[in-house]
Design an enzyme around this catalytic site. Structure first.
Site, mmCIF file in Angstrom:
data_model
loop_
_atom_site.group_PDB
_atom_site.id
_atom_site.type_symbol
_atom_site.label_atom_id
_atom_site.label_comp_id
_atom_site.label_asym_id
_atom_site.label_seq_id
_atom_site.Cartn_x
_atom_site.Cartn_y
_atom_site.Cartn_z
ATOM 1 N N GLU A 33 0.835 -1.199 0.000
ATOM 2 C CA GLU A 33 0.000 0.000 0.000
ATOM 3 C C GLU A 33 0.875 1.257 0.000
ATOM 4 O O GLU A 33 1.880 1.326 0.699
ATOM 5 C CB GLU A 33 -0.896 -0.023 1.232
ATOM 6 C CG GLU A 33 -1.913 1.087 1.326
ATOM 7 C CD GLU A 33 -2.846 0.913 2.518
ATOM 8 O OE1 GLU A 33 -3.790 1.714 2.643
ATOM 9 O OE2 GLU A 33 -2.629 -0.026 3.318
ATOM 10 N N CYS B 143 -5.782 -3.110 1.506
ATOM 11 C CA CYS B 143 -5.715 -3.296 2.952
ATOM 12 C C CYS B 143 -7.077 -3.468 3.618
ATOM 13 O O CYS B 143 -7.665 -4.537 3.577
ATOM 14 C CB CYS B 143 -4.938 -2.141 3.586
ATOM 15 S SG CYS B 143 -4.335 -2.539 5.256
ATOM 16 N N LYS C 57 -8.810 2.843 -2.804
ATOM 17 C CA LYS C 57 -9.208 2.130 -1.593
ATOM 18 C C LYS C 57 -10.633 2.517 -1.249
ATOM 19 O O LYS C 57 -10.987 3.695 -1.227
ATOM 20 C CB LYS C 57 -8.260 2.489 -0.450
ATOM 21 C CG LYS C 57 -8.454 1.688 0.825
ATOM 22 C CD LYS C 57 -7.336 2.018 1.822
ATOM 23 C CE LYS C 57 -7.422 1.181 3.075
ATOM 24 N NZ LYS C 57 -6.273 1.425 3.984
#
Length: 680
Positions: free
Chosen positions: A52, A176, A121
């Site tokens: 990330e 994530c 994300k």
């Protein structure tokens, strides 16, 4: 098709990469990315996933709001685009990018000098140590186009990247926290067709979090029938308040294919070959997967599909995954012990229920001293113990014929005595001779004629005796034939060992039977004398003992007729569980069995039996398997007696896992072997 090429066989090589992050230094991070990308290129990797916010570092906090940093990130993205023009892998790189009025935590997907898309994300943690919404915006509802310098690319969490020249490679990317929510973006993407799910992660390490990640990644791969490629941030991230372990792992349908050491120094990769053909096969078989897609059609249909040409490498690039020699028998000691415990107790509980339902009849069993009847007998003994019935209710008969060996007969006798079952010997030679005489068989006239009739008269007489004895004593005939024999049709139909009142071995392959008996010995299920006899049974060659030896040749060997059970069980598993074509099975068998020194063997497997097989041998025995399984033996399986399913690999009951016509030709499978499988 190039037989030796893993991409031709449905595999896709993927890598999860971690590196020494230089926080706030996109140029240095980009150089690290390109070094790893070139290594992946040299190794034939199709997809390389990085942590990330790869280019900025994850732990950069409010520096994310600096224009200077954001401009530097965009510049390095463009540099990577140019530098990747001649590289094979699809690069999945983390970068903070501006879009409209906010900054997004994104994954930039780059291939051969083209930005295929940018995935933001969706879910930003703002709890405990996390405060991402302070700098970043969630991207769950974004579906547009983003600019990076002069480049324009699709933007949103709804992007699927499909290789037009490689059936089965469809990539989706999440970041994530996305995998920690109840309905992650990857679940919707899998329903939309994604087979490889990538996760770029920051994820600071605390005690127990690595196991949480493993559980989530494994679960995602299993539920989504997909590969899950996970790469976490590691060395170089700020330790002002947190620490990082750089965990990388690759899961496929609940199985761990690769995992790097944690807390690594410098640049590290986990690399493995994902079987997209296996994943597609599982989805085709599990109809509820598509039912779930229909239920969530509104979420799935808007996904955008971006196609690209991978142009994978040709030739033999190896196979970067472990192929179990014995797919029914795990090499991991703990798993093998668990499998044996479950298999044995599945059989015992299955027989218990049948005995209860019939108000506890006697159990009639023919005991030869071989593997299958031995195992059936000790299952029956344990079932009687658990039900509080005397073992004397087991009526065990040894039925020696023309060529019954002294050792097998001795094993049968000693085992029955050690267990305390009711034991009787009935010599079938007079009865078999009478039948051979009545039908005019040459053997009855003193001629040497050991044909199939000679064999089946003995097998039939034995079974006839057992059924009549069951009538006489108010019992049921307990079948002993195993899954391997059912797959190959290695049984006598009707009045023969194919028939019984209940067959507890029907779901157990031959290769597992041996380990079940070893487990029974090791776990002290019975007395020491029983264990000694069981070990003697394990040391005896597998043979039906129906044809005499001439004194120089070995006794009739089952494996000489139908092939090594190690190979045939391997093929049976791949057909039953996945429906693989013969050339794929040959490819996997070759990687599993060509070198006895590569890969793991089940614990306790004898050193002198750790064999290898050439591709020529594999090809020959696969032809035998295909002919017998598809064309010859289905009529025997269509009339199987009841018996419990045991293995996740499948069973052959016509009422359950395997339903097929009895009059089918094996031609297309044999032709595929001739066409696609070389002899060397």
């Amino acid at each position: 098709m190039d037989f030796y090429n893993s991409y031709s066989q449905g595999f896709v090589r993927v890598a999860a990469c971690t590196h020494h992050a230089s926080i706030g230094d996109p140029t240095t991070n980009a150089a690290s990315v390109l070094r790893l990308a070139r290594q992946c290129h040299d190794d034939g990797v199709a997809v390389a996933v990085f942590p990330e916010l790869t280019l900025s570092g994850y732990s950069i906090e409010d520096i994310l709001l600096q224009d200077l940093l954001l401009e530097a990130v965009e510049d390095t993205v463009l540099d990577i685009v140019v530098a990747s023009a001649d590289l094979l892998p699809v690069l999945v790189i983390g970068a903070p990018l501006r879009y409209r009025h906010r900054i997004y935590n994104t994954a930039v997907i780059i291939h051969r000098g083209v930005v295929l898309g940018v995935a933001p994300k969706s879910y930003l943690p703002t709890y405990r140590e996390f405060y991402e919404r302070r700098q970043l915006a969630p991207g769950d509802d974004e579906h547009g186009t983003i600019g990076i310098g002069d480049l324009r690319a699709p933007f949103g969490p709804d992007l699927l990247f499909a290789a037009a020249d490689l059936l089965g490679l469809v990539l989706h990317v999440e970041i994530c926290e996305d995998m920690f929510v109840p309905v992650p973006p990857s679940a919707e993407a899998a329903l939309a067709g994604a087979t490889v799910l990538a996760n770029l992660s920051g994820s600071p390490i605390t005690i127990g979090r690595a196991e949480d990640r493993r559980l989530l990644a494994r679960s995602a791969s299993l539920r989504c029938l997909a590969a899950y490629v996970y790469a976490a941030a590691g060395e170089g991230e700020s330790t002002t308040d947190l620490a990082w372990d750089g965990q990388t792992m690759i899961w496929e349908n609940g199985v761990l294919l690769a995992e790097s050491e944690r807390f690594p120094k410098g640049e590290h990769r986990s690399v493995a070959d994902v079987d997209t053909e296996l994943l597609r096969s599982e989805r085709l078989r599990m109809g509820t997967f598509n039912d779930n897609r229909r239920r969530h059609r509104a979420l799935v249909e808007p996904f955008r599909r971006i196609e690209f040409r991978l142009e994978p490498p040709v030739g033999n690039i190896g196979l970067l995954r472990e192929v179990e020699r014995f797919p029914f028998v795990p090499a991991d000691p703990q798993r093998l012990q668990q499998d044996c415990y479950e298999a044995y107790n599945i059989q015992v509980s299955g027989l218990e229920q049948r005995l209860r339902a019939l108000d506890y009849p006697k159990v009639v069993i023919g005991v030869s001293g071989g593997l299958d009847s031995t195992h059936a007998l000790i299952v029956a003994a344990r079932a009687m113990d658990r039900e509080g019935r005397p073992r004397s209710d087991i009526l065990a008969f040894t039925l020696p014929g023309f060529v019954t060996g002294d050792r097998t007969k001795s094993n049968a006798t000693e085992l029955c005595r050690a267990l305390g079952v009711t034991f009787t010997e009935i010599d079938i030679r007079d009865t078999a001779t009478l039948m051979l005489k009545k039908i005019g068989h040459p053997f009855s006239r003193g001629e040497v004629s050991y044909d199939v009739t000679f064999e089946n008269v003995q097998a039939g007489v034995r079974t006839d005796y057992l059924f009549r004895l069951a009538n006489q004593h108010g019992g049921i005939v307990l079948g002993t034939g195993d899954l391997s024999e059912l797959g190959l049709g290695w049984s006598t139909y009707g009045v023969g060992d194919q028939m019984s009142h209940y067959n507890i071995n029907a779901g157990v392959p031959k290769t597992l039977v041996q380990h079940l008996i070893r487990w029974v010995i090791a776990s002290s299920q019975f007395e020491e004398q029983v264990d000694k006899v069981l070990q003697s049974v394990l040391d005896t060659e597998i043979t039906p003992e129906l044809i005499p030896s001439d004194g120089e040749e070995k006794l009739q060997s089952t494996e000489a007729k139908v092939g090594p059970f190690a190979l045939q069980d391997f093929s049976l598993f791949q057909v039953l569980r996945y429906g693989f074509r013969p050339s794929k099975i040959a490819f996997l068998t070759w990687h599993a069995w060509s070198d006895p020194n590569c890969g793991k063997w089940p614990p306790g497997f004898p050193e002198d039996k750790r064999l290898s097989y050439s591709l020529k041998e594999i090809r020959h025995w696969l032809q035998i398997f295909v002919q017998r399984f598809y064309s010859f033996s289905q009529f025997k399986r269509s009339a199987l007696p009841n018996g419990p399913k045991v293995s996740h690999g499948g069973a052959l009951s016509p009422r359950g896992d395997w339903r097929a016509p009895s009059d089918m030709s094996a031609r297309i499978w044999l032709d595929e072997i001739e066409r696609e499988v070389p002899e060397e």
